[in-house]
Design a protein around this motif. Sequence first.
Motif, mmCIF file in Angstrom:
data_model
loop_
_atom_site.group_PDB
_atom_site.id
_atom_site.type_symbol
_atom_site.label_atom_id
_atom_site.label_comp_id
_atom_site.label_asym_id
_atom_site.label_seq_id
_atom_site.Cartn_x
_atom_site.Cartn_y
_atom_site.Cartn_z
ATOM 1 N N LEU A 190 24.244 -23.758 60.054
ATOM 2 C CA LEU A 190 23.977 -25.148 59.653
ATOM 3 C C LEU A 190 23.053 -25.863 60.627
ATOM 4 O O LEU A 190 23.178 -27.066 60.854
ATOM 5 C CB LEU A 190 25.300 -25.933 59.506
ATOM 6 C CG LEU A 190 26.422 -25.259 58.703
ATOM 7 C CD1 LEU A 190 27.602 -26.207 58.560
ATOM 8 C CD2 LEU A 190 25.937 -24.766 57.360
ATOM 9 N N GLY A 191 22.133 -25.114 61.206
ATOM 10 C CA GLY A 191 21.219 -25.662 62.202
ATOM 11 C C GLY A 191 21.714 -25.345 63.594
ATOM 12 O O GLY A 191 21.568 -24.216 64.074
ATOM 13 N N PRO A 192 22.352 -26.302 64.269
ATOM 14 C CA PRO A 192 22.696 -26.099 65.683
ATOM 15 C C PRO A 192 23.955 -25.274 65.931
ATOM 16 O O PRO A 192 24.172 -24.798 67.040
ATOM 17 C CB PRO A 192 22.897 -27.526 66.192
ATOM 18 C CG PRO A 192 23.387 -28.276 65.002
ATOM 19 C CD PRO A 192 22.609 -27.695 63.850
ATOM 20 N N GLY A 193 24.810 -25.089 64.907
ATOM 21 C CA GLY A 193 26.112 -24.469 65.142
ATOM 22 C C GLY A 193 26.079 -22.959 65.063
ATOM 23 O O GLY A 193 26.851 -22.338 64.329
ATOM 24 N N PHE A 194 25.214 -22.354 65.868
ATOM 25 C CA PHE A 194 24.970 -20.911 65.812
ATOM 26 C C PHE A 194 26.257 -20.114 66.020
ATOM 27 O O PHE A 194 26.963 -20.299 67.013
ATOM 28 C CB PHE A 194 23.933 -20.537 66.873
ATOM 29 C CG PHE A 194 23.538 -19.087 66.871
ATOM 30 C CD1 PHE A 194 22.967 -18.510 65.757
ATOM 31 C CD2 PHE A 194 23.732 -18.303 67.997
ATOM 32 C CE1 PHE A 194 22.600 -17.179 65.759
ATOM 33 C CE2 PHE A 194 23.373 -16.971 68.017
ATOM 34 C CZ PHE A 194 22.805 -16.402 66.883
ATOM 35 N N ASP A 195 26.571 -19.242 65.054
ATOM 36 C CA ASP A 195 27.747 -18.364 65.099
ATOM 37 C C ASP A 195 29.063 -19.124 65.165
ATOM 38 O O ASP A 195 30.088 -18.556 65.547
ATOM 39 C CB ASP A 195 27.659 -17.390 66.290
ATOM 40 C CG ASP A 195 26.797 -16.173 65.976
ATOM 41 O OD1 ASP A 195 26.236 -16.104 64.875
ATOM 42 O OD2 ASP A 195 26.692 -15.294 66.846
ATOM 43 N N THR A 196 29.057 -20.400 64.783
ATOM 44 C CA THR A 196 30.262 -21.224 64.909
ATOM 45 C C THR A 196 30.576 -22.018 63.648
ATOM 46 O O THR A 196 31.706 -22.016 63.171
ATOM 47 C CB THR A 196 30.103 -22.212 66.086
ATOM 48 O OG1 THR A 196 29.877 -21.476 67.289
ATOM 49 C CG2 THR A 196 31.335 -23.082 66.251
ATOM 50 N N LEU A 197 29.576 -22.721 63.111
ATOM 51 C CA LEU A 197 29.795 -23.587 61.962
ATOM 52 C C LEU A 197 29.389 -22.880 60.667
ATOM 53 O O LEU A 197 28.442 -22.088 60.643
ATOM 54 C CB LEU A 197 28.991 -24.885 62.104
ATOM 55 C CG LEU A 197 29.333 -25.774 63.299
ATOM 56 C CD1 LEU A 197 28.444 -27.017 63.303
ATOM 57 C CD2 LEU A 197 30.796 -26.174 63.276
ATOM 58 N N LEU A 246 27.574 -33.676 66.964
ATOM 59 C CA LEU A 246 27.125 -34.715 66.042
ATOM 60 C C LEU A 246 27.213 -34.235 64.593
ATOM 61 O O LEU A 246 27.566 -35.011 63.693
ATOM 62 C CB LEU A 246 25.690 -35.111 66.375
ATOM 63 C CG LEU A 246 25.071 -36.240 65.543
ATOM 64 C CD1 LEU A 246 25.857 -37.536 65.723
ATOM 65 C CD2 LEU A 246 23.600 -36.431 65.925
ATOM 66 N N LEU A 247 26.921 -32.950 64.371
ATOM 67 C CA LEU A 247 26.943 -32.420 63.014
ATOM 68 C C LEU A 247 28.347 -32.455 62.419
ATOM 69 O O LEU A 247 28.517 -32.763 61.237
ATOM 70 C CB LEU A 247 26.391 -30.985 62.998
ATOM 71 C CG LEU A 247 26.320 -30.303 61.629
ATOM 72 C CD1 LEU A 247 25.542 -31.148 60.628
ATOM 73 C CD2 LEU A 247 25.699 -28.919 61.767
ATOM 74 N N VAL A 248 29.352 -32.156 63.219
ATOM 75 C CA VAL A 248 30.726 -32.246 62.722
ATOM 76 C C VAL A 248 31.015 -33.680 62.276
ATOM 77 O O VAL A 248 31.575 -33.909 61.190
ATOM 78 C CB VAL A 248 31.726 -31.786 63.801
ATOM 79 C CG1 VAL A 248 33.158 -32.085 63.368
ATOM 80 C CG2 VAL A 248 31.557 -30.294 64.079
ATOM 81 N N ALA A 249 30.629 -34.639 63.093
ATOM 82 C CA ALA A 249 30.840 -36.050 62.723
ATOM 83 C C ALA A 249 30.064 -36.417 61.466
ATOM 84 O O ALA A 249 30.564 -37.129 60.587
ATOM 85 C CB ALA A 249 30.436 -36.949 63.884
ATOM 86 N N ALA A 250 28.824 -35.931 61.363
ATOM 87 C CA ALA A 250 27.993 -36.243 60.200
ATOM 88 C C ALA A 250 28.585 -35.665 58.923
ATOM 89 O O ALA A 250 28.582 -36.310 57.863
ATOM 90 C CB ALA A 250 26.577 -35.722 60.420
#
Length: 317
Positions: free
Chosen positions: A21-28, A211-215
Amino acid sequence: MSTVSRNRRVRVRVPATSANLGPGFDTLGLAFARYDELEIEAIEPGRLEINVDGVGAGEVPLDESHLVVSSLRFALERFGFAQPGLRLDAVNTIAHGRGLGSSGAAIVAGVVGAAGLIADQRQVTGEELLEVATELEGHPDNVAPCLFGGVTIAWMDADERPRSKRLTPHPGVSLVVLVPDETMSTAAARALQPEQVPHKDAIFNLSRSALLVAALIQSPELLFDATEDRIHQDYRASAMPKTKALIDALRAEGLPAVVSGAGPSVLVLCDDPADRLRAAAIAEARTDTTWNVLMTAVDVQGATVEEASAQTASPSV
């Protein structure tokens, strides 16, 4: 060792997923409304019958190396059950090799299918499903959302066991997935990833991931800033220049576009349904390749399994 009930038949449905999802490499990751649907039946030991319609028909193997079959057999062994014969009928809509989690979906289908076949004798927990699926896939970022639906944060704990947290996305989040004709190998994409990244880029991605989690769950108006990335997309751009060009064009118009998984598909996370139409128009105007537009939504149910005679699906976990 226990035995699967003869002629027990289950229906399984697994969603497509997008990881990073963009910044959440191997996590999100998130699950979205595109599905493979399967019927799996336990038959006489020693027999195997496979029928595939839709995506992969005539291409995927029809023997024990079929990923759903091999995953199901691995799971049955882990759950302490002898191997039955199998009849598998699959109707696939998740594109292969395009960053939509097709291999993760096949693995989850096998693991959830195994749990369904033994549900009359043993209940399998969500934690067990995640652990077996992650062992097969190698990482949990696709199998977690496929199993549980919604948006997921996945990680390995101190004992190297997979864990995940499911989040319900804000109702204002809408999706467009742009799928090219070209494919991309996940292994090839990972080979372009450096072992180390600059300290400032790591900090940049940490802030954007938070920030992405919040968004995604509270403030979708922040999705554009929240989807910025510096640690994997640019490194892989040389392998998929058309994907990079489309993402640049979309982001130039203020649209939160990212590479879906290992690519080459593009995911656009919108906070306004009208933005989906703008994204589709930009993709359809490209002349370098054909982009297939999927207007879709976040799947909030995840993988489901039911007895073949049942009328409604129930969550597998």
